[in-house]
Design a protein around this motif. Structure first.
Motif, PDB file in Angstrom:
ATOM      1  N   THR A   4       0.725  -1.352   0.031  1.00  0.00           N
ATOM      2  CA  THR A   4      -0.125   0.022   0.019  1.00  0.00           C
ATOM      3  C   THR A   4       0.787   1.153  -0.113  1.00  0.00           C
ATOM      4  N   SER A   5       2.052   0.948   0.076  1.00  0.00           N
ATOM      5  CA  SER A   5       3.066   2.601   0.069  1.00  0.00           C
ATOM      6  C   SER A   5       4.411   2.096  -0.657  1.00  0.00           C
ATOM      7  N   ASP A   6       4.894   3.286  -1.071  1.00  0.00           N
ATOM      8  CA  ASP A   6       6.326   3.069  -1.594  1.00  0.00           C
ATOM      9  C   ASP A   6       7.167   3.697  -0.859  1.00  0.00           C
ATOM     10  N   SER A   7       8.392   3.343  -0.623  1.00  0.00           N
ATOM     11  CA  SER A   7       9.401   3.892   0.153  1.00  0.00           C
ATOM     12  C   SER A   7      10.425   4.761  -0.839  1.00  0.00           C
ATOM     13  N   ILE A   8      10.533   6.046  -0.317  1.00  0.00           N
ATOM     14  CA  ILE A   8      11.388   7.075  -1.183  1.00  0.00           C
ATOM     15  C   ILE A   8      12.618   7.287  -0.614  1.00  0.00           C
ATOM     16  N   LYS A   9      13.942   7.245  -1.059  1.00  0.00           N
ATOM     17  CA  LYS A   9      15.151   7.613  -0.420  1.00  0.00           C
ATOM     18  C   LYS A   9      15.920   8.071  -1.466  1.00  0.00           C
ATOM     19  N   GLU A  10      16.368   9.548  -1.347  1.00  0.00           N
ATOM     20  CA  GLU A  10      16.936  10.193  -2.427  1.00  0.00           C
ATOM     21  C   GLU A  10      17.851  11.013  -1.559  1.00  0.00           C
ATOM     22  N   THR A  11      19.093  11.229  -2.284  1.00  0.00           N
ATOM     23  CA  THR A  11      20.106  12.288  -1.565  1.00  0.00           C
ATOM     24  C   THR A  11      20.325  13.312  -2.794  1.00  0.00           C
ATOM     25  N   LYS A  12      20.485  14.575  -2.502  1.00  0.00           N
ATOM     26  CA  LYS A  12      20.885  15.612  -3.232  1.00  0.00           C
ATOM     27  C   LYS A  12      21.804  16.744  -2.512  1.00  0.00           C
ATOM     28  N   ARG A  38       3.866  18.884  -0.576  1.00  0.00           N
ATOM     29  CA  ARG A  38       4.374  17.599  -0.331  1.00  0.00           C
ATOM     30  C   ARG A  38       5.846  17.830   0.372  1.00  0.00           C
ATOM     31  N   ILE A  39       6.525  18.600  -0.238  1.00  0.00           N
ATOM     32  CA  ILE A  39       7.936  18.770   0.322  1.00  0.00           C
ATOM     33  C   ILE A  39       7.877  19.522   1.548  1.00  0.00           C
ATOM     34  N   GLN A  40       7.174  20.548   1.677  1.00  0.00           N
ATOM     35  CA  GLN A  40       6.944  21.195   3.093  1.00  0.00           C
ATOM     36  C   GLN A  40       6.392  20.361   3.962  1.00  0.00           C
ATOM     37  N   THR A  41       5.589  19.260   3.472  1.00  0.00           N
ATOM     38  CA  THR A  41       5.013  18.626   4.761  1.00  0.00           C
ATOM     39  C   THR A  41       6.052  17.559   5.135  1.00  0.00           C
ATOM     40  N   TRP A  42       7.006  17.126   4.311  1.00  0.00           N
ATOM     41  CA  TRP A  42       7.930  16.239   4.371  1.00  0.00           C
ATOM     42  C   TRP A  42       9.062  16.963   5.523  1.00  0.00           C
ATOM     43  N   ILE A  43       9.380  18.216   5.179  1.00  0.00           N
ATOM     44  CA  ILE A  43      10.349  19.145   6.118  1.00  0.00           C
ATOM     45  C   ILE A  43       9.507  19.077   7.462  1.00  0.00           C
ATOM     46  N   LYS A  44       8.316  19.374   7.662  1.00  0.00           N
ATOM     47  CA  LYS A  44       7.871  19.419   9.034  1.00  0.00           C
ATOM     48  C   LYS A  44       7.873  18.286   9.678  1.00  0.00           C
ATOM     49  N   THR A  66      23.883  18.330   2.396  1.00  0.00           N
ATOM     50  CA  THR A  66      23.327  17.297   1.773  1.00  0.00           C
ATOM     51  C   THR A  66      21.945  17.072   2.259  1.00  0.00           C
ATOM     52  N   LEU A  67      20.999  16.917   1.467  1.00  0.00           N
ATOM     53  CA  LEU A  67      19.680  16.726   1.789  1.00  0.00           C
ATOM     54  C   LEU A  67      19.258  15.413   1.596  1.00  0.00           C
ATOM     55  N   LEU A  68      18.547  14.747   2.551  1.00  0.00           N
ATOM     56  CA  LEU A  68      18.410  13.197   2.562  1.00  0.00           C
ATOM     57  C   LEU A  68      16.675  13.480   2.798  1.00  0.00           C
ATOM     58  N   LEU A  69      15.952  12.688   1.558  1.00  0.00           N
ATOM     59  CA  LEU A  69      14.512  12.403   1.714  1.00  0.00           C
ATOM     60  C   LEU A  69      14.451  10.985   1.950  1.00  0.00           C
ATOM     61  N   ASP A  70      13.625  10.851   2.989  1.00  0.00           N
ATOM     62  CA  ASP A  70      13.304   9.350   3.446  1.00  0.00           C
ATOM     63  C   ASP A  70      12.058   9.253   3.963  1.00  0.00           C
ATOM     64  N   ALA A  71      11.169   9.188   2.966  1.00  0.00           N
ATOM     65  CA  ALA A  71       9.544   9.311   3.207  1.00  0.00           C
ATOM     66  C   ALA A  71       8.774   7.988   2.443  1.00  0.00           C
ATOM     67  N   VAL A  72       7.694   8.164   2.664  1.00  0.00           N
ATOM     68  CA  VAL A  72       6.764   7.016   2.131  1.00  0.00           C
ATOM     69  C   VAL A  72       5.735   7.707   1.380  1.00  0.00           C
ATOM     70  N   LEU A  73       5.685   7.324   0.259  1.00  0.00           N
ATOM     71  CA  LEU A  73       4.570   7.670  -0.716  1.00  0.00           C
ATOM     72  C   LEU A  73       3.112   6.679  -0.632  1.00  0.00           C
ATOM     73  N   GLU A  74       2.425   7.095  -0.217  1.00  0.00           N
ATOM     74  CA  GLU A  74       1.057   6.140   0.072  1.00  0.00           C
ATOM     75  C   GLU A  74       0.389   5.789  -1.402  1.00  0.00           C
ATOM     76  N   LEU A 128       7.314  -1.068 -12.181  1.00  0.00           N
ATOM     77  CA  LEU A 128       7.634   0.374 -11.907  1.00  0.00           C
ATOM     78  C   LEU A 128       7.174   1.257 -10.848  1.00  0.00           C
ATOM     79  N   ALA A 129       5.871   0.579 -10.430  1.00  0.00           N
ATOM     80  CA  ALA A 129       5.123   0.955  -9.321  1.00  0.00           C
ATOM     81  C   ALA A 129       6.031   1.081  -8.124  1.00  0.00           C
ATOM     82  N   SER A 130       6.675   0.255  -8.050  1.00  0.00           N
ATOM     83  CA  SER A 130       7.760   0.296  -6.649  1.00  0.00           C
ATOM     84  C   SER A 130       9.008   1.239  -6.605  1.00  0.00           C
ATOM     85  N   VAL A 131       9.023   2.113  -7.954  1.00  0.00           N
ATOM     86  CA  VAL A 131      10.306   3.019  -8.185  1.00  0.00           C
ATOM     87  C   VAL A 131       9.607   4.201  -8.207  1.00  0.00           C
TER      88      VAL A 131
END
Length: 329
Positions: A4-12, A38-44, A66-74, A128-131
Motif C-alpha cells: 500500500t505504499s512506496d518507500s522513497i530515499k534520495e540524496t541531493k 508535499r515537500i513542505q510536509t516532509w520537512i515538517k 546534503t539533503l536526505l529525503l526518507d519518506a513513504v508515498l502512499e 515500476l510502481a515500486s520505483v
C-alpha cells in the motif's frame, strides 16, 4: 494489492549557486517531481533533513549541504496504469530507452493528471510502481520529441540521476531556429522561473537562477533559418528554448519563447505553408549517451527525426537549392 505504499530515499547536494534561499524553495527545485506542499510536509515531519538535522521550511541554506529525503508515498496517491502506446527502442533488466512523440506529456501534473508517459510505463512495466516516478530520470517537454531513459529499479535510477547531476550523461538535440546564425557557440546563462509568467522560464539576473550551459553548432544555414545541434551540460526546464531565444534565435514554432510570429522576407510559398502547418517547437532529442548503471558499459542511441520535422527540413532544403548555398547568405 498487498503493498500500500512506496518507500522513497534520495540524496541531493545543494549547489552553491542556490545558496541563500529558503530550505523549501531549494528542496522543491532539487526534488522537482514532488509538489511544493508535499515537500513542505516532509520537512515538517522530519522526513527531509539537512546534513542529518531537521530544519524549518523558511531556514536559509548556504550551499554544499546534503539533503536526505526518507519518506513513504502512499499507494492511493500514486498514478494509475493506462494502456498508452510507447516506442521502446531499447530495454533490459535495468533501463528502458523511449523515443517520445510530440504531444505526449512525460509526467502527470496540473492540467494533465493522466494520459502521460508515466501512466503508460506503469501499464507496460507494472514493477515500476515500486520505483519513484515510475523510474523516470529526466523529462522532455510535451511537444519535444526524442530519446529519454527510464530506470527499472531504484539502484539504476540512483546511478542515472547521478550521471545527470555530474553532467556525464550525453544528450544532443536537433533544432531549427529563426534567423541565420554566423556560427556556433556556448550559452552560459542561469535560468530561473519567469518573474511574471509562471508557465515560462527565463535567463536570470547575475547571481540568481540555476547554472545552465548549452553548446550549439550550426549544421546548415538556410535563407531565413538555421539548423543547429545542441548539447546540454545541464538540464533545466525549457533550457534550449530559453537559451536560443535569449541570443536572438528562438525555435521555429515555439509558442512560449518565439514571440509573435514573424514571417521571414522573401520566403517561398512552400516554406511559408510548411511554417504555418508546423504547430510545435522544432526540437528533437536525437542522441543519448550514458554509462549503463549495472554493467558500466558506455552506451548510446540515436533517433531519426520525426516526420513533421523532416518534412519541414525537406522544404527548406528545396528552397536552398533554388537560391544557392547557405554560405552565400
Amino acid at each position: 494489492m498487498t503493498d500500500t505504499s512506496d518507500s522513497i530515499k534520495e540524496t541531493k547536494i545543494v549547489p552553491f549557486e542556490m545558496g541563500n534561499k529558503r530550505f523549501d524553495q531549494i528542496a522543491a527545485e532539487l526534488f522537482a517531481d514532488f509538489s511544493r506542499s508535499r515537500i513542505q510536509t516532509w520537512i515538517k515531519e522530519g522526513r527531509l533533513t539537512v546534513d542529518g538535522q531537521t530544519k524549518k521550511t523558511k531556514d536559509k541554506l548556504v550551499g554544499g549541504e546534503t539533503l536526505l529525503l526518507d519518506a513513504v508515498l502512499e499507494q492511493e496517491e500514486r498514478w494509475q496504469a493506462e494502456p498508452i502506446e510507447l516506442d521502446v527502442v531499447y530495454q533490459d533488466d535495468d533501463i528502458i530507452v523511449l523515443n517520445k512523440p510530440a504531444g505526449l506529456v512525460v509526467h502527470p501534473g496540473a492540467g494533465t493528471p493522466s494520459g502521460t508517459v508515466l501512466n503508460g510505463l506503469l501499464h507496460r512495466y507494472p514493477e515500476l510502481a515500486s520505483v519513484p516516478r515510475a523510474g523516470i530520470v529526466h523529462r522532455l517537454d510535451k511537444d519535444t520529441t526524442g530519446l529519454m531513459v527510464v530506470a527499472r529499479n531504484l539502484q539504476a535510477q540512483t546511478k542515472l540521476s547521478a550521471q545527470l547531476q555530474d553532467r556525464s550523461m550525453g544528450r544532443e538535440y536537433t533544432a531549427i531556429c529563426m534567423g541565420t546564425m554566423t556560427g556556433g557557440g556556448v550559452v552560459d546563462a542561469p535560468i530561473d522561473r519567469h518573474p511574471k509568467h509562471r508557465t515560462k522560464m527565463a535567463v536570470a539576473p547575475e547571481g540568481m537562477g540555476r547554472d545552465s550551459v548549452t553548446h550549439y553548432r550550426v549544421e546548415q544555414r538556410f535563407r531565413n533559418h538555421t539548423l543547429v545541434r545542441c548539447k546540454l551540460e545541464t538540464g533545466r526546464t525549457h533550457q534550449i528554448r530559453v537559451h536560443l531565444s535569449h541570443i536572438g534565435y528562438p525555435l521555429v514554432g515555439d509558442p512560449l519563447y518565439a514571440g509573435r510570429s514573424r514571417l521571414p522576407k522573401g520566403v517561398t510559398a512552400e516554406v511559408l505553408k510548411a511554417l504555418k502547418d508546423f504547430k510545435r517547437q522544432a526540437l528533437h532529442a536525437g542522441y543519448l549517451e550514458l554509462v549503463h548503471p549495472a554493467s558500466d558499459e558506455l552506451m548510446n542511441w540515436e533517433a531519426d527525426l520525426p516526420d513533421d520535422l523532416q518534412q519541414l527540413l525537406d522544404v527548406m532544403y528545396a528552397e536552398l537549392e533554388l537560391y544557392g548555398s547557405g554560405d552565400d547568405f
